[in-house]
Structure formats: C-alpha cells, structure tokens
Design a protein around this motif. Structure first.
Motif, PDB file in Angstrom:
ATOM      1  N   LEU A   1      38.131  41.999 113.701  1.00  0.00           N
ATOM      2  CA  LEU A   1      39.555  42.299 113.542  1.00  0.00           C
ATOM      3  C   LEU A   1      40.361  41.361 112.930  1.00  0.00           C
ATOM      4  N   THR A   2      41.282  42.137 111.898  1.00  0.00           N
ATOM      5  CA  THR A   2      42.265  41.134 111.261  1.00  0.00           C
ATOM      6  C   THR A   2      43.473  41.393 111.717  1.00  0.00           C
ATOM      7  N   THR A   3      44.320  40.232 111.931  1.00  0.00           N
ATOM      8  CA  THR A   3      45.715  40.390 112.632  1.00  0.00           C
ATOM      9  C   THR A   3      46.527  39.531 112.153  1.00  0.00           C
ATOM     10  N   ASN A   4      47.718  40.078 112.129  1.00  0.00           N
ATOM     11  CA  ASN A   4      48.775  38.726 111.993  1.00  0.00           C
ATOM     12  C   ASN A   4      49.115  38.054 113.471  1.00  0.00           C
TER      13      ASN A   4
ATOM     14  N   VAL B   1      41.306  31.638 110.181  1.00  0.00           N
ATOM     15  CA  VAL B   1      42.919  31.281 109.778  1.00  0.00           C
ATOM     16  C   VAL B   1      42.747  31.790 108.345  1.00  0.00           C
ATOM     17  N   ASN B   2      43.733  32.749 107.895  1.00  0.00           N
ATOM     18  CA  ASN B   2      43.596  33.088 106.499  1.00  0.00           C
ATOM     19  C   ASN B   2      45.176  32.977 106.018  1.00  0.00           C
ATOM     20  N   MET B   3      45.261  32.070 105.012  1.00  0.00           N
ATOM     21  CA  MET B   3      46.561  31.731 104.421  1.00  0.00           C
ATOM     22  C   MET B   3      46.467  32.162 103.041  1.00  0.00           C
TER      23      MET B   3
ATOM     24  N   GLY C   1      44.799  46.923 108.794  1.00  0.00           N
ATOM     25  CA  GLY C   1      45.975  47.926 108.772  1.00  0.00           C
ATOM     26  C   GLY C   1      46.772  47.587 107.491  1.00  0.00           C
ATOM     27  N   GLY C   2      47.939  47.598 107.454  1.00  0.00           N
ATOM     28  CA  GLY C   2      48.955  47.561 108.623  1.00  0.00           C
ATOM     29  C   GLY C   2      48.698  46.416 109.748  1.00  0.00           C
ATOM     30  N   GLU C   3      49.193  46.398 110.745  1.00  0.00           N
ATOM     31  CA  GLU C   3      49.020  45.706 111.959  1.00  0.00           C
ATOM     32  C   GLU C   3      48.069  46.288 112.869  1.00  0.00           C
ATOM     33  N   PRO C   4      46.622  46.200 112.973  1.00  0.00           N
ATOM     34  CA  PRO C   4      45.777  46.951 113.787  1.00  0.00           C
ATOM     35  C   PRO C   4      46.262  46.832 115.327  1.00  0.00           C
ATOM     36  N   LEU C   5      46.968  45.887 115.897  1.00  0.00           N
ATOM     37  CA  LEU C   5      47.269  45.829 117.163  1.00  0.00           C
ATOM     38  C   LEU C   5      48.246  46.532 117.574  1.00  0.00           C
TER      39      LEU C   5
HETATM   40  N1  SAM Z   1      48.281  42.992 109.656  1.00  0.00           N
HETATM   41  C1  SAM Z   1      46.995  42.213 109.466  1.00  0.00           C
HETATM   42  C2  SAM Z   1      47.109  40.849 109.031  1.00  0.00           C
HETATM   43  O1  SAM Z   1      48.240  40.215 108.685  1.00  0.00           O
HETATM   44  O2  SAM Z   1      46.204  40.011 108.925  1.00  0.00           O
HETATM   45  C3  SAM Z   1      46.013  42.913 108.493  1.00  0.00           C
HETATM   46  C4  SAM Z   1      46.390  43.729 107.297  1.00  0.00           C
HETATM   47  S1  SAM Z   1      47.029  42.467 106.117  1.00  0.00           S
HETATM   48  C5  SAM Z   1      47.186  43.656 104.798  1.00  0.00           C
HETATM   49  C6  SAM Z   1      45.366  41.572 105.832  1.00  0.00           C
HETATM   50  C7  SAM Z   1      45.419  40.506 104.707  1.00  0.00           C
HETATM   51  O3  SAM Z   1      45.669  40.896 103.495  1.00  0.00           O
HETATM   52  C8  SAM Z   1      46.232  39.426 105.432  1.00  0.00           C
HETATM   53  O4  SAM Z   1      45.795  38.106 105.556  1.00  0.00           O
HETATM   54  C9  SAM Z   1      47.081  39.497 104.375  1.00  0.00           C
HETATM   55  O5  SAM Z   1      47.851  37.856 104.099  1.00  0.00           O
HETATM   56  C10 SAM Z   1      46.448  39.718 103.057  1.00  0.00           C
HETATM   57  N2  SAM Z   1      47.217  40.270 101.872  1.00  0.00           N
HETATM   58  C11 SAM Z   1      48.171  41.140 101.684  1.00  0.00           C
HETATM   59  N3  SAM Z   1      48.572  41.387 100.677  1.00  0.00           N
HETATM   60  C12 SAM Z   1      47.687  40.198  99.926  1.00  0.00           C
HETATM   61  C13 SAM Z   1      47.773  40.013  98.390  1.00  0.00           C
HETATM   62  N4  SAM Z   1      48.715  40.563  97.444  1.00  0.00           N
HETATM   63  N5  SAM Z   1      47.007  38.924  97.918  1.00  0.00           N
HETATM   64  C14 SAM Z   1      46.047  38.292  98.944  1.00  0.00           C
HETATM   65  N6  SAM Z   1      46.050  38.544 100.138  1.00  0.00           N
HETATM   66  C15 SAM Z   1      46.968  39.598 100.583  1.00  0.00           C
END
Ligand code: SAM
Length: 372
Positions: free
Chosen positions: A129-132, A193-195, A98-102
C-alpha cells in the motif's frame, strides 16, 4: 496564457469489450511489446487529505471539486473479484493506492479479502500500500493483522516548514514519522519512503532526507517529478534528474551502484559505501522504464489504465455490473493486455530532449484519479 484543460475524471472511457471466443487465463499474458502482466495498482479513493502542490493543488481540488459519488466506487467485493481475475492472468503484486487509500473506510476489510485470494503458483501475493502516512499510526496494526505485507510512505521533506508548504494542509513531518515507526513496529516492512523532488521547492531536502534515513531500516527513494495529469503545470526545468541527486548525495555520503533485486524494478539502487544502507532512484523522466513495465491500474470507479500517462481508460465496471461472467471479464482483460502498446515515457524522453517545456499535456488523467 495557454489554455489548460484539467481532466477531472474519465467519462469517455469506452466499455471494455468481450471477445466472441472466451479464453481461460494461462497466467502467461504478454502485451504487444512482449511485456508480461505482473502488477496491479488499485485506487480505492480519489480523495486525499493532503493538497500536495504537484499532485492535488488547492486551486483545482478546492471545496467545489466534484469527487466521485460513493455509488460509482467499486465495492470491496467488486475489487476482490477483479483482483482474482488478474491473479489468474499472472499478477503477483497488488498495490493499494489513491488518493489517500487510508481514507477509505474499513480498508483492512479489503486487505483481508485480497489476502484470502489463492494464487496459481501457491506463492503468496505481494500485497502492499502507498500512503501519505497521515493515518498510519492509527491503522498500521489493523492492516498488518488483515494481511498487508508492507507499506510505502510518501514524504517530500524532513524540514517541517518545507513539508508543510508541499502538502499545503499544514501537516507535520513528526506525524508522518510516527506513522512510519508504527508501521515498522507492526512489521509492515521493508518500508520504502518516497520523496518526489521538485527543483526550487524541495531539492534542498535531498541531503537532509538522505542523512535522516541513512543507518535506518527504511529505504529512501527519490522520484523524478513527472508530467502526470494536467493540473500541476509541469515543466522540465523543475525536474531534478536522478543523476544529479546521486551526485549531490555522493559528494557528502559516498555511494556505489547495486544490481536490481529483480527484472523490472523501478528504482535503481545505490548503497552507502560505509554500510549505512541504500537509496533508490526512480528516473521516470530521464531514464524511462517502459520497456519492462508490467503494471496495470484500476481506477476508483473501475476503469483500467494500461499506462500512468494514458489519456483513456477502459470501463470494466460496466461489465462487472451487467451480470457478465468471470470468463467474459477475464477474456476482456486478456484482450486489453494483449493489445497494449503504451510507452509514453520513452517517447516523452525523446520529445523533451533539449526542450524545457511540456508538450501535449491537455488530455492526461490526474494521478489522484488514476491511482499513483
Ligand atoms: N496518497 C498516497 C501517497 O501520498 O503516497 C498515494 C497516492 S499518491 C498519488 C502516490 C505517489 O505519487 C506519491 O508518492 C506522490 O508523491 C507521487 N506523485 C504524485 N504526483 C507526482 C508527480 N507529478 N511526479 C512524481 N510523483 C508524483
């Protein structure tokens, strides 16, 4: 001050055109640079309950922000129909985002519909699925029961104060960690876990995050802050190159490189020499991986994007809703992929060499709209 144009949606997307001669999918599509089509990312909502400063900053995504009206969102049935066409074209992995898919109501219903889709090889689809993580503790079991394979959870800091500053809605680290644990218990693994690392904001969290997730079943990955969209005011100075992240971790926790799991893996893998697991580096700025990018994105309102940095989508929803046949849709998708020549990050790497500023950003679409 330079003028900043924030592209809130993509009203300019031309309708996807159907070729005169329809073609049955072979599962072997290649784009103009010879890249296959394997991954489909589906954005199920443009809304998010976080206001991460680098993604959906409060100043832009405020109470007056015009989110997509419900009628313009693809329904689950429409999404599943499109997904089936992509699977016939060779897609093996689908990620909901998304957005936040959940936040999308009854998302598990969509998961079940996608899980039920047959694949030409008979191999199960990789459904993720990718989520916060904010709603994961509540949803993990239902998602697993519906057929989701695994989740990736975004978490930008382990220190509560830093994390609250980054998500900008005062959300606690502990609640995300509870979500990760619930997903683990439900069997939604391996969990990544993505940072996202932004210099001056959370780069002090690189080592604390590494220490926290070392010796756990969770794979921590560091993502270079990208110049996606136009609302975050991206600047090259704020990017912490993956090489620097590796050096900072290895100074305390020795690391060695590991080979990729498969061709086209976005993260470069490093393992702890003491056997404490591994970390990944996603270097989309300093080591672009366009050459083997096999991803296409479907936006919340049914536009297709052949690159995260695209300035224009292709309107598939118009075809979905005008009575076009599956054969017509499939042929239009095939043609779009065959024409694809995007390699934005590789050309950007050249452009930004030696420059500490952002070039040509005005027309890029926001990540929350296109789907991260
Ligand atoms: N809401 C969900 C989440 O937080 O994972 C899914 C959507 S979010 C847009 C997907 C991923 O994109 C998150 O890990 C977010 O940190 C990353 N993201 C958003 N903007 C970014 C940017 N400018 N550079 C790198 N990663 C980014």
């Amino acid at each position: 001050m330079s003028e900043k144009i924030i592209l809130l949606g993509d009203a300019r997307a031309p309708a996807l055109t159907v070729p005169d001669a329809l073609e049955a999918p072979t599962g072997l599509l290649a784009d103009a640079l010879g890249r296959p089509l394997h991954d489909l990312r589906i954005s199920v909502t443009d809304r998010c309950n976080f206001r991460c400063v680098y993604c959906m900053p409060k100043e832009v995504f405020d109470k007056d922000y015009a989110y997509l009206p419900h009628a313009s969102l693809l329904s689950f049935e429409e999404i599943a129909r499109v997904a089936a066409l992509f699977i016939a074209h060779g897609v093996e992995k689908i990620r909901l985002t998304g957005g936040e898919p959940l936040l999308r109501k009854d998302l598990e219903r969509l998961v079940a519909q996608l899980r039920a889709l047959p694949t030409p090889s008979g191999r199960p689809l990789d459904l993720t699925l990718t989520t916060n993580g904010s709603l994961l503790a509540r949803k993990a079991r239902a998602l697993k029961d519906a057929g989701l394979d695994r989740v990736t959870v975004s978490l930008d800091a382990i220190d509560d104060e830093v994390f609250r500053r980054m998500n900008d809605v005062d959300f606690k680290v502990a609640d995300v960690l509870d979500g990760i644990d619930a997903a683990h218990t439900a069997g939604l693994g391996p969990i990544k876990v993505n940072m996202v690392v932004k210099r001056g904001m959370n780069d002090g969290q690189i080592l604390p995050m590494a220490r926290h997730f070392k010796d756990t079943p969770f794979i921590l990955r560091f993502i270079e802050y990208m110049d996606v969209g136009a609302s975050n005011g991206w600047n090259m100075d704020e990017v912490v190159p993956s090489g620097e992240v590796v050096r900072r971790i290895a100074a305390e926790l020795p690391l060695a490189p590991v080979g990729a799991n498969y061709a086209g893996e976005t993260a470069a893998r490093w393992r702890y020499l003491d056997g404490g697991g591994e970390v990944g580096m996603i270097s989309s700025v300093t080591q672009a991986f366009c050459h083997d990018c096999s991803r296409i994105r479907l936006s919340t309102e049914g536009k297709l994007y052949t690159c995260l940095f695209a300035t224009r989508g292709h309107d598939l929803r118009a075809l979905l809703r005008d009575g076009s046949s599956d054969a017509a849709l499939s042929s239009a998708i095939g043609r779009l992929w065959r024409q694809r020549a995007d390699r934005y990050s590789e050309t950007r790497s050249v452009n930004t060499e030696g420059l500490s500023r952002r070039l040509d950003s005005a027309q890029k679409i926001e990540m929350s709209y296109i789907g991260g």
